[in-house]
Design a protein around this motif. Sequence first.
Motif, PDB file in Angstrom:
ATOM      1  N   LEU A 156      -3.185  39.904  -3.953  1.00 45.24           N
ATOM      2  CA  LEU A 156      -2.650  39.619  -2.629  1.00 45.24           C
ATOM      3  C   LEU A 156      -1.625  38.490  -2.692  1.00 45.24           C
ATOM      4  N   GLN A 157      -0.541  38.659  -1.960  1.00 49.56           N
ATOM      5  CA  GLN A 157       0.517  37.661  -1.949  1.00 49.56           C
ATOM      6  C   GLN A 157       0.134  36.480  -1.070  1.00 49.56           C
ATOM      7  N   GLU A 158       0.813  35.362  -1.299  1.00 54.10           N
ATOM      8  CA  GLU A 158       0.465  34.116  -0.628  1.00 54.10           C
ATOM      9  C   GLU A 158       0.523  34.251   0.887  1.00 54.10           C
ATOM     10  N   GLU A 159       1.511  34.960   1.395  1.00 62.44           N
ATOM     11  CA  GLU A 159       1.621  35.121   2.846  1.00 62.44           C
ATOM     12  C   GLU A 159       0.420  35.862   3.416  1.00 62.44           C
ATOM     13  N   THR A 160      -0.060  36.849   2.693  1.00 63.20           N
ATOM     14  CA  THR A 160      -1.240  37.592   3.129  1.00 63.20           C
ATOM     15  C   THR A 160      -2.486  36.727   3.037  1.00 63.20           C
ATOM     16  N   LEU A 161      -2.610  35.952   1.969  1.00 65.21           N
ATOM     17  CA  LEU A 161      -3.755  35.054   1.826  1.00 65.21           C
ATOM     18  C   LEU A 161      -3.801  34.035   2.963  1.00 65.21           C
ATOM     19  N   GLN A 162      -2.645  33.504   3.320  1.00 66.98           N
ATOM     20  CA  GLN A 162      -2.588  32.539   4.417  1.00 66.98           C
ATOM     21  C   GLN A 162      -2.970  33.183   5.746  1.00 66.98           C
ATOM     22  N   ALA A 163      -2.506  34.418   5.966  1.00 64.61           N
ATOM     23  CA  ALA A 163      -2.829  35.113   7.205  1.00 64.61           C
ATOM     24  C   ALA A 163      -4.322  35.402   7.315  1.00 64.61           C
ATOM     25  N   ASN A 164      -4.968  35.666   6.185  1.00 64.63           N
ATOM     26  CA  ASN A 164      -6.390  35.998   6.197  1.00 64.63           C
ATOM     27  C   ASN A 164      -7.294  34.773   6.147  1.00 64.63           C
ATOM     28  N   ALA A 165      -6.727  33.614   5.873  1.00 65.02           N
ATOM     29  CA  ALA A 165      -7.533  32.402   5.705  1.00 65.02           C
ATOM     30  C   ALA A 165      -8.284  32.034   6.976  1.00 65.02           C
ATOM     31  N   ARG A 166      -7.755  32.433   8.137  1.00 60.63           N
ATOM     32  CA  ARG A 166      -8.401  32.057   9.401  1.00 60.63           C
ATOM     33  C   ARG A 166      -9.784  32.691   9.551  1.00 60.63           C
ATOM     34  N   PHE A 167     -10.072  33.711   8.762  1.00 59.27           N
ATOM     35  CA  PHE A 167     -11.360  34.386   8.854  1.00 59.27           C
ATOM     36  C   PHE A 167     -12.417  33.751   7.952  1.00 59.27           C
ATOM     37  N   PHE A 168     -12.031  32.794   7.113  1.00 59.86           N
ATOM     38  CA  PHE A 168     -12.944  32.182   6.153  1.00 59.86           C
ATOM     39  C   PHE A 168     -13.078  30.691   6.443  1.00 59.86           C
ATOM     40  N   GLU A 169     -14.210  30.126   6.057  1.00 53.23           N
ATOM     41  CA  GLU A 169     -14.446  28.706   6.283  1.00 53.23           C
ATOM     42  C   GLU A 169     -13.440  27.849   5.521  1.00 53.23           C
TER      43      GLU A 169
END
Length: 253
Positions: A156-169
């Motif tokens: 996963l690319q950094e932009e996708t990781l950042q977008a999904n980070a809101r779902f994790f602690e």
Amino acid sequence: MNIHIFDHQHELDQAAASLIIDTVRGTAQPVLGLATGSTPTGIYQALLHQFKSGAVSFKHATTFNLDEYVGLPPEHDQSYAYYMNTRFFDHIDIAREQVHLPDGMADDLEAECRQYDRMLAAAPVDLQLLGIGHNGHIGFNEPAQALRSGTHVVQLQEETLQANARFFERSADVPQRAITMGIGSILRAKSILLVVRGADKAAIVREALTGPITTSCPASLLQTHAAVTVLLDRAAGKELQDHDLSSPYLAYS
């Protein structure tokens, strides 16, 4: 490509649910391609409402989800298996053997990808539900010089990781890899339903729907498909211009 823009979220959700229900009712053994994330949550709620009212049954349906994180067990509350079970599958009359998601915990991920492709080939998708990422990804097919046709493991690319980070602690908890249907698998669906919400997606919506077809925007390949319906809220559609919507290639309401 048919584009519909809605002023109210519940109207968009109802329209998407109605298209899915039409497929289920109109097909003897319907096969649905399903998506996760924040975009389809209201759609699943609308489908559940119709199911509970007796308007639709899913007992003859088969489903294939687009993707799953690598390394998250199905019981993890951020796995896509957990998302689908708690929001949809646990509440409808579908048989569990007719529900399919990639196994992100498989010992042999490449073998899992090949097996998923064999199942997709044996049961072609009638309607594929999609969202779109900020970088134009569909499923987890990230922008690249070349795109994979079949199911595969993706970094996963950094932009996708950042977008999904809101779902994790913690951002460090976001899985770095996922299994995803490939572009070829998505485009083999008989019909595609793309749903997009929010002003933050407006620029990528215009690029995907009216820009050049390029692997740097994987969603732009939807322009090559003969049966795509796009449902947007007003914010997501705000950058589509009059000359875009007057194109003979696009139908707008």
